[in-house]
Design a protein around this motif. Structure first.
Motif, PDB file in Angstrom:
ATOM      1  N   GLU A  17       0.782  -1.242   0.000  1.00  9.17           N
ATOM      2  CA  GLU A  17       0.000   0.000   0.000  1.00  9.17           C
ATOM      3  C   GLU A  17       0.809   1.284   0.000  1.00  9.17           C
ATOM      4  N   SER A  18       2.071   1.243   0.479  1.00 10.13           N
ATOM      5  CA  SER A  18       2.746   2.502   0.803  1.00 10.13           C
ATOM      6  C   SER A  18       2.885   3.438  -0.404  1.00 10.13           C
ATOM      7  N   ALA A  19       3.243   2.889  -1.568  1.00  9.47           N
ATOM      8  CA  ALA A  19       3.445   3.772  -2.729  1.00  9.47           C
ATOM      9  C   ALA A  19       2.140   4.478  -3.094  1.00  9.47           C
ATOM     10  N   ARG A  20       1.032   3.710  -3.128  1.00 11.26           N
ATOM     11  CA  ARG A  20      -0.256   4.298  -3.504  1.00 11.26           C
ATOM     12  C   ARG A  20      -0.717   5.305  -2.453  1.00 11.26           C
ATOM     13  N   LEU A  21      -0.450   4.949  -1.172  1.00 11.21           N
ATOM     14  CA  LEU A  21      -0.838   5.819  -0.078  1.00 11.21           C
ATOM     15  C   LEU A  21      -0.088   7.153  -0.156  1.00 11.21           C
ATOM     16  N   ILE A  22       1.238   7.063  -0.285  1.00 15.09           N
ATOM     17  CA  ILE A  22       2.050   8.286  -0.331  1.00 15.09           C
ATOM     18  C   ILE A  22       1.726   9.092  -1.585  1.00 15.09           C
ATOM     19  N   ALA A  23       1.518   8.379  -2.710  1.00  8.42           N
ATOM     20  CA  ALA A  23       1.196   9.078  -3.960  1.00  8.42           C
ATOM     21  C   ALA A  23      -0.136   9.810  -3.826  1.00  8.42           C
ATOM     22  N   GLY A  24      -1.147   9.128  -3.298  1.00 10.72           N
ATOM     23  CA  GLY A  24      -2.470   9.743  -3.141  1.00 10.72           C
ATOM     24  C   GLY A  24      -2.406  10.947  -2.207  1.00 10.72           C
ATOM     25  N   LEU A  25      -1.654  10.788  -1.120  1.00 10.14           N
ATOM     26  CA  LEU A  25      -1.531  11.891  -0.155  1.00 10.14           C
ATOM     27  C   LEU A  25      -0.752  13.063  -0.751  1.00 10.14           C
ATOM     28  N   ALA A  35       3.338  14.413   2.892  1.00 10.51           N
ATOM     29  CA  ALA A  35       2.584  13.201   2.575  1.00 10.51           C
ATOM     30  C   ALA A  35       3.224  11.981   3.224  1.00 10.51           C
ATOM     31  N   GLU A  36       4.548  11.905   3.167  1.00  5.20           N
ATOM     32  CA  GLU A  36       5.205  10.746   3.756  1.00  5.20           C
ATOM     33  C   GLU A  36       5.044  10.740   5.276  1.00  5.20           C
ATOM     34  N   ASP A  37       5.105  11.923   5.879  1.00  5.17           N
ATOM     35  CA  ASP A  37       4.904  12.005   7.334  1.00  5.17           C
ATOM     36  C   ASP A  37       3.527  11.467   7.718  1.00  5.17           C
ATOM     37  N   LEU A  38       2.508  11.864   6.949  1.00  2.00           N
ATOM     38  CA  LEU A  38       1.154  11.402   7.251  1.00  2.00           C
ATOM     39  C   LEU A  38       1.043   9.887   7.080  1.00  2.00           C
ATOM     40  N   ALA A  42       0.147   6.969   9.890  1.00  2.00           N
ATOM     41  CA  ALA A  42      -0.849   5.905   9.732  1.00  2.00           C
ATOM     42  C   ALA A  42      -0.231   4.540  10.004  1.00  2.00           C
ATOM     43  N   LEU A  43       1.022   4.373   9.564  1.00  2.00           N
ATOM     44  CA  LEU A  43       1.711   3.107   9.816  1.00  2.00           C
ATOM     45  C   LEU A  43       1.892   2.883  11.319  1.00  2.00           C
ATOM     46  N   VAL A  44       2.294   3.937  12.017  1.00  2.00           N
ATOM     47  CA  VAL A  44       2.468   3.832  13.474  1.00  2.00           C
ATOM     48  C   VAL A  44       1.134   3.451  14.132  1.00  2.00           C
ATOM     49  N   ALA A  45       0.056   4.067  13.670  1.00  2.00           N
ATOM     50  CA  ALA A  45      -1.264   3.746  14.225  1.00  2.00           C
ATOM     51  C   ALA A  45      -1.602   2.279  13.981  1.00  2.00           C
ATOM     52  N   ALA A  46      -1.254   1.777  12.791  1.00  2.00           N
ATOM     53  CA  ALA A  46      -1.515   0.361  12.492  1.00  2.00           C
ATOM     54  C   ALA A  46      -0.711  -0.533  13.419  1.00  2.00           C
ATOM     55  N   LEU A  47       0.543  -0.172  13.629  1.00  2.00           N
ATOM     56  CA  LEU A  47       1.398  -0.980  14.508  1.00  2.00           C
ATOM     57  C   LEU A  47       0.853  -0.993  15.936  1.00  2.00           C
ATOM     58  N   GLU A  48       0.228   0.118  16.349  1.00  2.00           N
ATOM     59  CA  GLU A  48      -0.346   0.180  17.693  1.00  2.00           C
ATOM     60  C   GLU A  48      -1.653  -0.604  17.790  1.00  2.00           C
ATOM     61  N   ALA A  67      -4.453   8.565   7.817  1.00  2.00           N
ATOM     62  CA  ALA A  67      -3.503   9.582   7.357  1.00  2.00           C
ATOM     63  C   ALA A  67      -4.210  10.915   7.112  1.00  2.00           C
ATOM     64  N   LYS A  68      -5.376  10.847   6.490  1.00  2.00           N
ATOM     65  CA  LYS A  68      -6.119  12.083   6.222  1.00  2.00           C
ATOM     66  C   LYS A  68      -6.554  12.742   7.523  1.00  2.00           C
ATOM     67  N   ARG A  69      -7.027  11.910   8.467  1.00  2.00           N
ATOM     68  CA  ARG A  69      -7.464  12.470   9.746  1.00  2.00           C
ATOM     69  C   ARG A  69      -6.290  13.173  10.442  1.00  2.00           C
ATOM     70  N   ARG A  70      -5.099  12.537  10.370  1.00  2.00           N
ATOM     71  CA  ARG A  70      -3.926  13.176  10.975  1.00  2.00           C
ATOM     72  C   ARG A  70      -3.606  14.501  10.286  1.00  2.00           C
ATOM     73  N   GLY A  71      -3.809  14.533   8.986  1.00  2.00           N
ATOM     74  CA  GLY A  71      -3.558  15.759   8.223  1.00  2.00           C
ATOM     75  C   GLY A  71      -4.494  16.872   8.655  1.00  2.00           C
ATOM     76  N   ILE A  72      -5.749  16.519   8.837  1.00  2.00           N
ATOM     77  CA  ILE A  72      -6.742  17.512   9.278  1.00  2.00           C
ATOM     78  C   ILE A  72      -6.382  18.018  10.673  1.00  2.00           C
ATOM     79  N   ASP A  73      -6.038  17.059  11.564  1.00  2.00           N
ATOM     80  CA  ASP A  73      -5.658  17.438  12.938  1.00  2.00           C
ATOM     81  C   ASP A  73      -4.482  18.411  12.923  1.00  2.00           C
ATOM     82  N   ALA A  74      -3.492  18.098  12.096  1.00  2.00           N
ATOM     83  CA  ALA A  74      -2.279  18.925  12.066  1.00  2.00           C
ATOM     84  C   ALA A  74      -2.609  20.349  11.617  1.00  2.00           C
ATOM     85  N   LEU A  75      -3.448  20.475  10.599  1.00  2.00           N
ATOM     86  CA  LEU A  75      -3.805  21.806  10.104  1.00  2.00           C
ATOM     87  C   LEU A  75      -4.587  22.587  11.167  1.00  2.00           C
TER      88      LEU A  75
END
Lengths: 432, 139
Positions: A17-25, A35-38, A42-48, A67-75
């Protein structure tokens, strides 16, 4: 599921998923670094969460949502921290795009996103090593330590290289888009160059204790296959993939039981990977159907195909290989191609003809410290019975060679020139 | 790492019925995804077992048994060959395939010739190489 087993699954999901995820973001937020940070968040959240909750039904969509939710939170956090009245226009646009709930649509138009990302990570504004590191990281899904191991440099160096590369892309305002028609061929050449560079580092490592690193070849093949699926009408994309598949078909025959290099002439052709040969030949046909004039990768694939079709070195169509090298030399003007051509000439028309060509390359500055020049020369001298001269050529080649395994072979030949045959050379058997 | 995914037969596949347009669409989309991820190396579908045969080996005797064969779910109706980084990755890909109705799809890693180890003696290796040379000569 045990936590460690879940981690293996998360690794697998990340690779998928990572390439598509980072590309989409990247398309949404306009900046590859953010985008990569987001995506990492998301990966960290999955690991948790996944070790407890289990892997979700649609892991890609899950990661994108987080990832999108984290982006919204950050803004939103920035509004509070910077005591801004509100976000500026561009930030508002990003927020709106992040807030779109239409997840399926984003997952669906990913192929173009991935293509946009490849052209970004291979952008000419970046130095070559940065393009390679960033492509492997963002498209190949490799971690920084994995890239560092692959290129035998420290993790710190790679980490810094990636950070700088992302900063350069941001500062240069490199757009997330396919290049226009006018610049496509140049930009595509840069992408193909990065992929082939990764492949070659796996196929014949320039340095280190291993001669081949098959996982790097696999990474390059995967990138090549992705590109071929996304740019179906580009002949050189298919040419490069065909070249890599034909070369990779020989990988497992290319090292001996002790990790020593086994050159073409000595390879057990029964161990070649016939599925890859078949795919390579099919890819080559596709490349040739798409264009009348053959590009450099397609020509090299043609040469590789001559070897793939031949049951033995002796039965190889060497005059045809010489003709193909003529075309390649005219196209690239590369002295390394000229050297390869000399080897083919020696096979087709005898060692003396080859040696004359090699000698004419001796003053070529680009080959001044290239170990294969004395190595080829030593080989041709051996075949001409000039063993004393051959020995000193092999010594010189060993001095210039940075790969441990290949150097061992060259040093052995400096003592016994007849010991092993070089690439394209017929097998020398000791008299019975 | 290479895997073979074995798709089992069904009463419909055994009857030679073509899958519905809907299923074909879903399968095409899935295959496209595999290709765009650089995973799919090869794939084929097999005719129903009524067009196949079995040969039974007993001592020196060879008995030919014509299809169709019973137990559709024990028959293979098609296969994929995938290149994946790990077994887990292959499983993740398989989980995304558009199957349903309790069908079980099997996934198996493919042997590398190196995996045969000592069993493949130098003589056998050489014999295999000769065969390849002959086969290449016929092309």
């Amino acid at each position: 599921m045990a936590a460690s087993a879940t981690h293996h699954v998360i690794d697998a999901v990340w690779r998928i998923e990572s390439a598509r995820l980072i590309a989409g973001l990247t398309r949404i937020v306009g900046d590859v670094s953010a985008a990569e940070d987001l995506a990492q968040d998301a990966l960290v959240a999955a690991l948790e969460q996944w070790p407890q909750s289990g892997v979700p039904q649609n892991p890609g969509a899950w990661l994108m949502t987080i990832a999108k939710r984290r982006g919204i939170d950050a803004l939103r956090r920035r509004v509070r921290l910077e005591r801004k009245q509100q976000l500026i226009g561009s930030e508002l646009q990003i927020l709106a795009r992040l807030d779109q709930s239409d997840l399926a649509a984003h997952v669906d138009d990913v192929p173009d996103d991935v293509l946009g990302l490849i052209f970004m990570t291979c952008h000419p504004v970046l130095p070559q090593p940065a393009r390679v590191a960033l492509t492997l990281r963002l498209l190949g899904g490799l971690s920084t330590p994995e890239i560092a191991r692959a290129f035998l440099v420290s993790e710190g160096t790679i980490a810094q290289r990636i950070v700088r590369a992302k900063r350069t892309l941001t500062e240069a305002h490199v757009p997330f888009a396919m290049p226009g028609r006018d610049e496509l061929s140049g930009r595509l050449a840069a992408v193909l160059e990065v992929i082939y560079l990764v492949f070659n580092e796996g196929y014949a490592a320039t340095a280190g204790e291993h001669w081949i690193r098959p996982t790097l070849c696999e990474d390059a093949l995967r990138l090549g296959r992705i590109l071929a699926a996304l740019m179906t009408r580009e002949p050189e994309v298919h040419g490069l993939l065909a070249l890599m598949e034909l070369q990779a078909s020989r990988l497992r025959a290319r090292i001996g039981p002790r990790g020593q290099p086994v050159l073409l002439a000595d390879q057990d052709r029964g161990r070649w990977d016939h599925l890859l040969v078949r795919r390579g030949l099919a890819g080559l046909r596709r490349a040739e159907q798409l264009s009348r004039t053959l590009g450099p990768y397609t020509l090299q694939a043609e040469i590789a195909a001559c070897h793939a079709r031949a049951p033995s070195v002796q039965a190889t169509d060497w005059p045809r290989i010489v003709a193909l090298y003529d075309g390649l030399a005219a196209l690239t003007g590369s002295p390394v191609v000229e050297l390869n051509r000399a080897v083919a000439v020696a096979m087709a028309y005898g060692p003396q003809a080859g040696l004359e060509l090699v000698d004419s390359l001796a003053t070529e500055p680009a080959l001044g410290r290239y170990y294969l020049l004395p190595s080829v020369r030593g080989d041709l001298l051996t075949r001409l019975g000039r063993q004393a001269e051959a020995r000193s050529e092999f010594s010189r080649a060993a001095e210039l060679c940075d790969n441990d395994r290949e150097r061992e072979l060259l040093l052995a030949r400096a003592t016994y020139p007849d010991l092993a045959s070089a690439e394209h050379e017929p097998k020398h058997r000791p008299p019975a | 790492m290479r895997f073979m995914v074995l798709v089992p037969g069904s009463p419909e596949s055994e009857a030679g019925e073509m899958p519905s347009t809907e299923l074909l669409e879903a399968m095409t989309k899935y295959n496209e995804e595999l290709v765009k991820a650089g995973v799919l190396l090869a794939a084929d579908g097999l005719h129903p077992s009524s067009r196949g045969a079995k040969v039974r080996f007993q001592g020196s005797e060879r008995t030919v048994i014509d299809g169709p064969f019973t137990e559709a779910k024990e028959l293979v109706a098609g296969y994929w060959i995938w290149e994946c980084g790990s077994r887990e990755e292959a499983i993740e890909w398989l989980k995304r395939a558009p199957f349903g109705g309790g069908v079980e799809v099997e996934l198996r890693p493919i042997f590398d010739p190196g995996d045969f180890g000592e069993q493949l003696t130098p003589e056998l290796r050489e014999a295999n190489e000769r065969l390849r040379e002959q086969a290449a000569g016929q092309r």
